[in-house]
Design a protein around this motif. Structure first.
Motif, PDB file in Angstrom:
ATOM      1  N   ALA A 247      30.128  16.914 -11.280  1.00 20.15           N
ATOM      2  CA  ALA A 247      29.473  17.476 -10.096  1.00 20.15           C
ATOM      3  C   ALA A 247      29.580  18.996 -10.085  1.00 20.15           C
ATOM      4  N   LEU A 248      30.735  19.517 -10.512  1.00 19.88           N
ATOM      5  CA  LEU A 248      30.917  20.968 -10.567  1.00 19.88           C
ATOM      6  C   LEU A 248      29.997  21.603 -11.604  1.00 19.88           C
ATOM      7  N   GLY A 249      29.811  20.918 -12.725  1.00 19.57           N
ATOM      8  CA  GLY A 249      28.897  21.431 -13.744  1.00 19.57           C
ATOM      9  C   GLY A 249      27.488  21.555 -13.205  1.00 19.57           C
ATOM     10  N   ASP A 250      27.038  20.524 -12.493  1.00 21.52           N
ATOM     11  CA  ASP A 250      25.708  20.567 -11.870  1.00 21.52           C
ATOM     12  C   ASP A 250      25.616  21.690 -10.840  1.00 21.52           C
ATOM     13  N   LEU A 251      26.698  21.861 -10.073  1.00 22.82           N
ATOM     14  CA  LEU A 251      26.712  22.891  -9.038  1.00 22.82           C
ATOM     15  C   LEU A 251      26.614  24.285  -9.643  1.00 22.82           C
ATOM     16  N   LEU A 252      27.383  24.539 -10.705  1.00 20.29           N
ATOM     17  CA  LEU A 252      27.334  25.846 -11.360  1.00 20.29           C
ATOM     18  C   LEU A 252      25.958  26.115 -11.957  1.00 20.29           C
ATOM     19  N   ALA A 253      25.350  25.089 -12.552  1.00 21.88           N
ATOM     20  CA  ALA A 253      24.000  25.256 -13.099  1.00 21.88           C
ATOM     21  C   ALA A 253      23.006  25.580 -11.987  1.00 21.88           C
ATOM     22  N   SER A 254      23.136  24.921 -10.841  1.00 21.31           N
ATOM     23  CA  SER A 254      22.252  25.189  -9.703  1.00 21.31           C
ATOM     24  C   SER A 254      22.440  26.611  -9.194  1.00 21.31           C
ATOM     25  N   SER A 255      23.697  27.064  -9.185  1.00 27.04           N
ATOM     26  CA  SER A 255      23.978  28.434  -8.745  1.00 27.04           C
ATOM     27  C   SER A 255      23.330  29.447  -9.671  1.00 27.04           C
ATOM     28  N   MET A 256      23.423  29.206 -10.981  1.00 23.25           N
ATOM     29  CA  MET A 256      22.847  30.133 -11.945  1.00 23.25           C
ATOM     30  C   MET A 256      21.321  30.208 -11.832  1.00 23.25           C
ATOM     31  N   ARG A 257      20.703  29.119 -11.397  1.00 25.08           N
ATOM     32  CA  ARG A 257      19.251  29.118 -11.236  1.00 25.08           C
ATOM     33  C   ARG A 257      18.796  30.095 -10.163  1.00 25.08           C
ATOM     34  N   LEU A 258      19.668  30.404  -9.226  1.00 26.28           N
ATOM     35  CA  LEU A 258      19.317  31.338  -8.153  1.00 26.28           C
ATOM     36  C   LEU A 258      19.238  32.778  -8.639  1.00 26.28           C
ATOM     37  N   SER A 259      19.882  33.056  -9.778  1.00 30.45           N
ATOM     38  CA  SER A 259      19.987  34.433 -10.265  1.00 30.45           C
ATOM     39  C   SER A 259      18.615  35.050 -10.476  1.00 30.45           C
ATOM     40  N   GLY A 260      18.397  36.201  -9.875  1.00 30.66           N
ATOM     41  CA  GLY A 260      17.143  36.921 -10.021  1.00 30.66           C
ATOM     42  C   GLY A 260      16.031  36.393  -9.141  1.00 30.66           C
ATOM     43  N   ILE A 261      16.295  35.356  -8.360  1.00 21.72           N
ATOM     44  CA  ILE A 261      15.280  34.793  -7.461  1.00 21.72           C
ATOM     45  C   ILE A 261      15.597  35.120  -6.006  1.00 21.72           C
ATOM     46  N   VAL A 262      16.844  34.870  -5.588  1.00 19.31           N
ATOM     47  CA  VAL A 262      17.288  35.299  -4.265  1.00 19.31           C
ATOM     48  C   VAL A 262      18.625  36.022  -4.420  1.00 19.31           C
ATOM     49  N   PRO A 263      18.889  37.043  -3.605  1.00 27.11           N
ATOM     50  CA  PRO A 263      20.187  37.708  -3.671  1.00 27.11           C
ATOM     51  C   PRO A 263      21.305  36.761  -3.255  1.00 27.11           C
ATOM     52  N   ARG A 264      22.443  36.896  -3.934  1.00 23.77           N
ATOM     53  CA  ARG A 264      23.606  36.059  -3.620  1.00 23.77           C
ATOM     54  C   ARG A 264      24.820  36.962  -3.403  1.00 23.77           C
ATOM     55  N   ILE A 265      25.548  36.690  -2.342  1.00 19.44           N
ATOM     56  CA  ILE A 265      26.742  37.464  -2.001  1.00 19.44           C
ATOM     57  C   ILE A 265      27.899  36.495  -1.812  1.00 19.44           C
ATOM     58  N   SER A 266      29.004  36.736  -2.506  1.00 14.13           N
ATOM     59  CA  SER A 266      30.221  35.940  -2.330  1.00 14.13           C
ATOM     60  C   SER A 266      31.270  36.775  -1.607  1.00 14.13           C
ATOM     61  N   VAL A 267      31.990  36.133  -0.704  1.00 14.72           N
ATOM     62  CA  VAL A 267      33.094  36.792   0.008  1.00 14.72           C
ATOM     63  C   VAL A 267      34.365  36.009  -0.278  1.00 14.72           C
ATOM     64  N   VAL A 268      35.317  36.638  -0.944  1.00 15.35           N
ATOM     65  CA  VAL A 268      36.569  35.991  -1.323  1.00 15.35           C
ATOM     66  C   VAL A 268      37.675  36.492  -0.404  1.00 15.35           C
ATOM     67  N   MET A 269      38.300  35.545   0.320  1.00 17.06           N
ATOM     68  CA  MET A 269      39.323  35.915   1.309  1.00 17.06           C
ATOM     69  C   MET A 269      40.636  35.167   1.098  1.00 17.06           C
ATOM     70  N   GLY A 270      40.855  34.739  -0.129  1.00 20.64           N
ATOM     71  CA  GLY A 270      42.088  34.038  -0.467  1.00 20.64           C
ATOM     72  C   GLY A 270      42.215  33.955  -1.968  1.00 20.64           C
ATOM     73  N   ASP A 271      43.012  33.000  -2.457  1.00 16.81           N
ATOM     74  CA  ASP A 271      43.140  32.800  -3.898  1.00 16.81           C
ATOM     75  C   ASP A 271      41.973  31.938  -4.379  1.00 16.81           C
ATOM     76  N   CYS A 272      41.091  32.534  -5.143  1.00 13.62           N
ATOM     77  CA  CYS A 272      39.904  31.841  -5.652  1.00 13.62           C
ATOM     78  C   CYS A 272      40.041  31.741  -7.166  1.00 13.62           C
ATOM     79  N   VAL A 273      40.342  30.549  -7.679  1.00 14.26           N
ATOM     80  CA  VAL A 273      40.606  30.385  -9.103  1.00 14.26           C
ATOM     81  C   VAL A 273      39.784  29.230  -9.665  1.00 14.26           C
ATOM     82  N   ALA A 274      39.817  29.136 -10.996  1.00 17.01           N
ATOM     83  CA  ALA A 274      39.175  28.050 -11.737  1.00 17.01           C
ATOM     84  C   ALA A 274      37.685  27.947 -11.422  1.00 17.01           C
ATOM     85  N   SER A 275      37.178  26.733 -11.130  1.00 18.86           N
ATOM     86  CA  SER A 275      35.742  26.534 -10.935  1.00 18.86           C
ATOM     87  C   SER A 275      35.215  27.303  -9.738  1.00 18.86           C
TER      88      SER A 275
END
Length: 415
Positions: free
Chosen positions: A108-136
């Motif tokens: 499921a994570l693999g599918d999710l990451l692939a879906s996220s990459m499809r957004l690149s260059g189509i809509v702007p994406r902003i991530s906000v990290v407010m804790g320990d964000c590791v691995a996937s």
């Protein structure tokens, strides 16, 4: 509404801070898979008048742990973003994962990451990290166009890594409140998607850009290159400043990545340069590739000295710039100006004292390598001074506003 520093902020409070008037609509609130709730809040609303999607982990049962249900819910949000052409903002507070789901979660994570990459260059994406964000979760967060991190946050593939990942952050915020404010500020500069018009805001006077309009990104006082989103006469532009004598590897990487982002969303790129050289050929090629491939409007301003590879990559014909403006007193040379003068003068320097040679060399540089001389010979397009540069930039942006240029069909660059 405000939050105290270091306080854990609920998704509801984050959304209330982010969205205009605190108004938003929750998406897929009852979604579950095999009886497991998706421990993530997904919503839609307006930020600075722009429709966006946002999501944040919540701790309804397993502390917000990433699960198959959560991954499937986020994939639906990404699909909506692709369908409607709206930016996506994601908040990450921790990196728990429901490991009991085993390979089902990995798939499921693999599918999710692939879906996220499809957004690149189509809509702007902003991530906000407010804790320990590791691995996937770290991979998912870092795939965004811009990452905002709070000072106490961590972004890395391994929990044991000493690196905080702050180098990946476009903006480091003091706390959650400032992080949300920066998200809204970023949104105000960005088009909704790659087919939308460049956004405009109320224009204000300034010496170069509109007053107080520069939003600096990846800002570090030791960096030799500065990049920012800014406005000229109310119009959003990307700003690249290479105003040190050398462009290092870090600076070249910043320039190339930022130019490619601006190109993806048709933001004009304004480059200010006073650079004599790159630190290495790899850095030079990285920057040149980004400029050459970009079909967005590109205007370069030579403020000091532009030499050889630095000139070609940032302002010359190799960079395919639409307009090159030289400031009065600027120097453009194929090699270091002093060396070019020494070679060109040749025997004229024989028998002269050191002081006389220096005077001759300075005269040659001022006359033969000046921006004025380059303009006379058609190597650059215009000359400006401090009083006229802003007006000329506005005029060129107006002239080039309807630019149409397509790239040759290919999968991608290999550089």
């Amino acid at each position: 509404m405000s939050v105290s520093k270091n306080a854990k902020v609920s998704p509801e409070k984050l959304f209330a801070l982010l969205f205009d008037d605190g108004v938003y609509t929750e998406l897929l609130p009852a979604m579950s898979i095999n009886g497991n709730m998706a421990e993530v809040k997904a919503v839609s609303g307006r930020v600075c008048g722009q429709n966006i999607y946002a999501y944040s982990q919540c701790d309804e049962g397993a502390g917000g742990a990433m699960s198959v249900a959560q991954a499937e819910k986020l994939k639906k949000v990404y699909a909506l973003a692709l369908k409607t052409g709206c930016p996506v903002v994601s908040f990450y507070t921790d990196s728990k994962a429901k490991v009991t789901e085993g390979n089902m979660l990995l798939d499921a994570l693999g599918d999710l990451l692939a879906s996220s990459m499809r957004l690149s260059g189509i809509v702007p994406r902003i991530s906000v990290v407010m804790g320990d964000c590791v691995a996937s979760n770290a991979m998912l967060s870092a795939s965004a166009d811009f990452v905002i991190m709070t000072e106490d946050a961590k972004l890395t593939l391994s929990a044991d890594c000493d690196c905080s990942g702050k180098g990946k952050a476009a903006i480091v915020a003091e706390d959650a409140q400032q992080a949300v404010d920066k998200v809204a500020e970023l949104i105000s500069y960005l088009p909704a998607n790659n087919l939308s018009q460049v956004p405009f805001a109320e224009a204000s006077d300034g010496l170069f850009f509109d007053a107080d309009s520069e939003l600096k990104l990846y800002d570090n006082k030791d960096d030799k290159v500065s990049i920012a989103l800014a406005r000229i006469d109310g119009r959003t532009v990307g700003s690249v400043k290479a105003l040190s004598k050398e462009i290092d590897k870090k600076g070249a990487k910043k320039i190339a990545s930022f130019v490619r982002f601006c190109d993806a969303f048709s933001l004009p790129v304004i480059t200010q340069m006073d650079a004599a050289e790159f630190c290495c050929i790899g850095s030079a090629n990285k920057v040149l590739s980004a400029y050459t491939e970009a079909t967005t409007v590109k205007i370069s301003v030579v403020e000091g000295t532009a030499v050889g590879a630095a000139y070609m990559a940032l302002a010359g014909k190799a960079a395919r710039c639409d307009a090159v403006i030289g400031m009065e007193g600027a120097v453009i040379s194929p090699i270091k100006p002093e060396a070019a003068a020494y070679i060109a003068l040749g025997t004229e320097l024989e028998g002269l004292t050191v002081a006389e040679q220096d005077a001759k060399i300075k005269e040659y540089i001022a006359n033969e390598l000046s921006a004025e001389n380059a303009a006379k010979n058609g190597f650059i397009d215009d000359i400006a001074d401090a009083e006229t540069i802003r007006t000329k930039l506005i005029n060129y942006l107006d002239i080039l506003g309807s630019k149409r240029e397509t790239a040759l069909p290919k999968k991608h660059s290999t550089i």
